[in-house]
Design an enzyme around this catalytic site. Structure first.
Site, mmCIF file in Angstrom:
data_model
loop_
_atom_site.group_PDB
_atom_site.id
_atom_site.type_symbol
_atom_site.label_atom_id
_atom_site.label_comp_id
_atom_site.label_asym_id
_atom_site.label_seq_id
_atom_site.Cartn_x
_atom_site.Cartn_y
_atom_site.Cartn_z
ATOM 1 C CD GLU A 24 -2.684 -0.973 2.679
ATOM 2 O OE1 GLU A 24 -2.662 0.146 3.037
ATOM 3 O OE2 GLU A 24 -3.765 -1.839 2.333
ATOM 4 C CD GLU B 112 -9.573 -0.607 0.024
ATOM 5 O OE1 GLU B 112 -9.170 -1.569 -0.339
ATOM 6 O OE2 GLU B 112 -10.816 -1.300 0.767
HETATM 7 O O1 KIV Z 1 -6.517 -6.841 1.679
HETATM 8 C C1 KIV Z 1 -7.073 -7.131 0.614
HETATM 9 O O2 KIV Z 1 -7.926 -7.737 0.166
HETATM 10 C C2 KIV Z 1 -6.814 -6.091 -0.251
HETATM 11 C C3 KIV Z 1 -8.483 -5.917 -1.667
HETATM 12 C C4 KIV Z 1 -9.043 -5.271 -0.873
HETATM 13 C C5 KIV Z 1 -7.156 -5.479 -2.664
HETATM 14 O O3 KIV Z 1 -5.878 -5.061 -0.337
#
Ligand code: KIV
Length: 287
Positions: free
Chosen positions: A118, A185
């Site tokens: 991220e 997201e």
């Molecule tokens: O951890 C997860 O499920 C994610 C998705 C929402 C993309 O990062």
């Protein structure tokens, strides 16, 4: 099975051809064997496992060793699907060296095909270092659940001009750093549209509207297996939770009524052996 596993070149080709990319999360062998038979291009072993598999309120508590167990289980069931291992909170922020080392563990010990982390501009140097190590990286911007505390909760990002501009800059920084795809997201669809047109790598949306090159959902949300809070962007495609309740209560009812196990579920022995067994056990004072 005629399903062909995609690779990062094929994903870029799919974007160019306007062929939508499909991605779901998976965390265990049984679920992965089902996904592997379905028309799904990518699987993310997401840190959402902290919530769906471990019952935490958010994604922060899950660590590298736990994620590696989920990675390994999924890899045993996923032979025809490209597998992406999420880097958990604090596995890549402390230093670039630590980030490369942990990305390497996800590949070597978790048997994943790529990693995801991220952050946009602020993570570009880290992404570039992991890519230089030969590891494909998927980016993730917009709402980044690992920094929910800093963002003020799990809310939509990029609704104002400054916020939206930053997300566009984040996408460009990630592309320049060498990511092969970017998860967007919880951002307005207009912002996702601008990014999808601007970058050459595929965008995979979750709560980012219809213009992304692909879509991802958490498998427990999609199948109706998670009964806590479900965000507005989730669509439920099945009600497996209700199916499970039906099956469990039918089992309990049959056990209580003496209907299960029936003859076909039961092992037998010769009647004469049964009689001899009881006789000998009685003779030996055991019964
Ligand atoms: O951890 C997860 O499920 C994610 C998705 C929402 C993309 O990062």
């Amino acid at each position: 099975m005629d399903k062909k596993k995609v690779n990062i070149l094929r994903l870029r080709e799919m974007k160019q051809q306007g062929r939508k990319i499909t991605m779901v999360t998976a965390y265990d062998y049984a679920m992965m064997t089902q996904v592997d038979k379905a028309d799904i291009d990518l699987v993310l072993v997401g840190d959402s496992a902290a919530m769906t598999m471990l019952g935490y309120e958010g994604t922060v508590p899950v660590d590298m060793d736990t994620m590696l167990i989920f990675n390994q289980a999924v890899s045993r069931g996923g032979k025809h699907t490209f597998l992406v291992g999420d880097m958990p909170f604090m596995s890549y922020e402390v230093s670039i060296e630590k980030a490369v080392e942990n990305a390497g563990r996800i590949m070597k010990e978790g048997f994943m095909d790529a990693v995801k982390l991220e952050g946009g501009e602020r993570m570009a140097n880290t992404v570039a270092a992991i890519v230089r190590a030969g590891i494909p990286v998927m980016g993730h911007i917009g709402l980044t659940p690992q920094s929910a505390a800093q963002l003020g909760g799990f809310s939509v990002q990029g609704k104002n001009i400054d916020g939206a501009k930053q997300i566009v800059k984040d996408a460009i920084a990630l592309e320049n750093a060498g990511v092969f795809a970017i998860v967007l997201e919880a951002i307005p669809s207009a912002v996702a549209k601008i990014i999808t047109a601007k970058v050459q790598v595929p965008t995979i949306g979750i709560g980012a509207g219809p213009y992304c090159d692909g879509q991802v959902l958490v498998i427990h949300d999609l199948l109706g297996l998670f009964d806590r809070f479900t965000p507005k962007f989730v669509k439920r495609y099945a009600a497996l939770g209700e199916e499970m309740q039906k099956a469990l209560n039918t089992f309990a009812g049959e056990v209580r009524r003496g209907e299960f196990p029936a003859r076909e579920h039961t092992f037998t022995m010769l009647e004469e052996n049964e009689e001899r067994l009881i006789a000998e056990l009685t003779e030996e004072g055991i019964l």
